[in-house]
Design a protein around this motif. Sequence first.
Motif, PDB file in Angstrom:
ATOM      1  N   PRO A 136       0.838  -1.196   0.000  1.00  0.00           N
ATOM      2  CA  PRO A 136       0.000   0.000   0.000  1.00  0.00           C
ATOM      3  C   PRO A 136       0.880   1.256   0.000  1.00  0.00           C
ATOM      4  N   ALA A 137       0.459   2.275  -0.705  1.00  0.00           N
ATOM      5  CA  ALA A 137       1.253   3.495  -0.842  1.00  0.00           C
ATOM      6  C   ALA A 137       1.414   4.249   0.472  1.00  0.00           C
ATOM      7  N   ASP A 138       0.466   4.119   1.381  1.00  0.00           N
ATOM      8  CA  ASP A 138       0.465   4.938   2.596  1.00  0.00           C
ATOM      9  C   ASP A 138       1.209   4.319   3.780  1.00  0.00           C
ATOM     10  N   LYS A 139       1.817   3.164   3.622  1.00  0.00           N
ATOM     11  CA  LYS A 139       2.531   2.499   4.716  1.00  0.00           C
ATOM     12  C   LYS A 139       4.035   2.554   4.457  1.00  0.00           C
ATOM     13  N   ASP A 140       4.780   3.129   5.406  1.00  0.00           N
ATOM     14  CA  ASP A 140       6.236   3.170   5.259  1.00  0.00           C
ATOM     15  C   ASP A 140       6.861   1.796   5.444  1.00  0.00           C
ATOM     16  N   ILE A 141       6.333   1.035   6.388  1.00  0.00           N
ATOM     17  CA  ILE A 141       6.848  -0.304   6.675  1.00  0.00           C
ATOM     18  C   ILE A 141       5.758  -1.302   6.313  1.00  0.00           C
ATOM     19  N   ALA A 142       6.045  -2.156   5.338  1.00  0.00           N
ATOM     20  CA  ALA A 142       5.039  -3.124   4.898  1.00  0.00           C
ATOM     21  C   ALA A 142       5.702  -4.318   4.227  1.00  0.00           C
ATOM     22  N   ILE A 143       5.002  -5.441   4.281  1.00  0.00           N
ATOM     23  CA  ILE A 143       5.411  -6.664   3.600  1.00  0.00           C
ATOM     24  C   ILE A 143       4.306  -7.031   2.619  1.00  0.00           C
ATOM     25  N   ALA A 144       4.697  -7.400   1.415  1.00  0.00           N
ATOM     26  CA  ALA A 144       3.744  -7.892   0.425  1.00  0.00           C
ATOM     27  C   ALA A 144       4.123  -9.318   0.043  1.00  0.00           C
ATOM     28  N   ILE A 145       3.112 -10.145  -0.109  1.00  0.00           N
ATOM     29  CA  ILE A 145       3.306 -11.526  -0.559  1.00  0.00           C
ATOM     30  C   ILE A 145       2.574 -11.659  -1.884  1.00  0.00           C
ATOM     31  N   MET A 146       3.308 -12.064  -2.917  1.00  0.00           N
ATOM     32  CA  MET A 146       2.717 -12.152  -4.254  1.00  0.00           C
ATOM     33  C   MET A 146       3.003 -13.510  -4.877  1.00  0.00           C
ATOM     34  N   HIS A 147       1.999 -14.049  -5.540  1.00  0.00           N
ATOM     35  CA  HIS A 147       2.190 -15.294  -6.286  1.00  0.00           C
ATOM     36  C   HIS A 147       3.279 -15.057  -7.326  1.00  0.00           C
ATOM     37  N   ALA A 148       4.109 -16.072  -7.531  1.00  0.00           N
ATOM     38  CA  ALA A 148       5.209 -15.933  -8.485  1.00  0.00           C
ATOM     39  C   ALA A 148       5.322 -17.157  -9.390  1.00  0.00           C
ATOM     40  N   GLY A 149       4.195 -17.742  -9.750  1.00  0.00           N
ATOM     41  CA  GLY A 149       4.231 -18.907 -10.635  1.00  0.00           C
ATOM     42  C   GLY A 149       4.505 -20.164  -9.860  1.00  0.00           C
ATOM     43  N   GLY A 150       5.494 -20.896 -10.277  1.00  0.00           N
ATOM     44  CA  GLY A 150       5.829 -22.148  -9.613  1.00  0.00           C
ATOM     45  C   GLY A 150       6.305 -23.170 -10.614  1.00  0.00           C
ATOM     46  N   PHE A 151       6.158 -24.422 -10.239  1.00  0.00           N
ATOM     47  CA  PHE A 151       6.663 -25.525 -11.047  1.00  0.00           C
ATOM     48  C   PHE A 151       5.531 -26.508 -11.321  1.00  0.00           C
ATOM     49  N   ASN A 152       5.772 -27.470 -12.183  1.00  0.00           N
ATOM     50  CA  ASN A 152       4.741 -28.423 -12.594  1.00  0.00           C
ATOM     51  C   ASN A 152       4.162 -29.187 -11.420  1.00  0.00           C
ATOM     52  N   PRO A 153       2.837 -29.397 -11.430  1.00  0.00           N
ATOM     53  CA  PRO A 153       2.225 -30.231 -10.396  1.00  0.00           C
ATOM     54  C   PRO A 153       2.573 -31.696 -10.627  1.00  0.00           C
ATOM     55  N   GLU A 154       2.421 -32.490  -9.581  1.00  0.00           N
ATOM     56  CA  GLU A 154       2.663 -33.931  -9.684  1.00  0.00           C
ATOM     57  C   GLU A 154       1.332 -34.649  -9.561  1.00  0.00           C
ATOM     58  N   HIS A 155       1.059 -35.521 -10.518  1.00  0.00           N
ATOM     59  CA  HIS A 155      -0.170 -36.304 -10.519  1.00  0.00           C
ATOM     60  C   HIS A 155       0.153 -37.743 -10.171  1.00  0.00           C
ATOM     61  N   THR A 156      -0.780 -38.398  -9.500  1.00  0.00           N
ATOM     62  CA  THR A 156      -0.658 -39.829  -9.265  1.00  0.00           C
ATOM     63  C   THR A 156      -1.819 -40.499  -9.968  1.00  0.00           C
ATOM     64  N   PHE A 157      -1.656 -41.736 -10.289  1.00  0.00           N
ATOM     65  CA  PHE A 157      -2.681 -42.445 -11.046  1.00  0.00           C
ATOM     66  C   PHE A 157      -3.092 -43.697 -10.304  1.00  0.00           C
ATOM     67  N   GLY A 158      -4.305 -44.103 -10.559  1.00  0.00           N
ATOM     68  CA  GLY A 158      -4.802 -45.322  -9.935  1.00  0.00           C
ATOM     69  C   GLY A 158      -6.181 -45.081  -9.349  1.00  0.00           C
TER      70      GLY A 158
END
Length: 134
Positions: free
Chosen positions: A26-48
């Motif tokens: 947020p623009a109005d906070k001097d001290i802040a933490i943001a958490i943002m999605h950043a993609g990732g890697f392929n999911p793993e599927h199981t079969f049966g």
Amino acid sequence: MAQFDITIDIKALLTDITTDVYGELPADKDIAIAIMHAGGFNPEHTFGGGDAALQKPAMIHPSFQVVIRHPKEHDLHTMWDAVINALDGKTNYTVEGRTYLIIEQQGDVLDLGRDQNRRHLQALNFNTTIINAR
């Protein structure tokens, strides 16, 4: 199971550091933490059993980025130590039926310079492995 939102899940791990954790800075906070999605890697599927075309992944590997803004560089480093201690190597963290098998730091803190108000900005990426995510 509740809707999957990695931002909310990770925010819960950082509330001891600050309650100023957001999905974007947020623009109005001097001290802040943001958490943002950043993609990732392929999911793993199981079969049966069941229709394989309809099966959900057994494990997913999303990644996220933590961005911290602070006016004082020294205090920013102290915050990073706390964030890394809270997240890196965290295992078997369960929230809303999802289990984060592990959260791992990816690389090192990246200095993003300063914003228009001369506050320091830095970012760090994390990888995760989650079961029962969807």
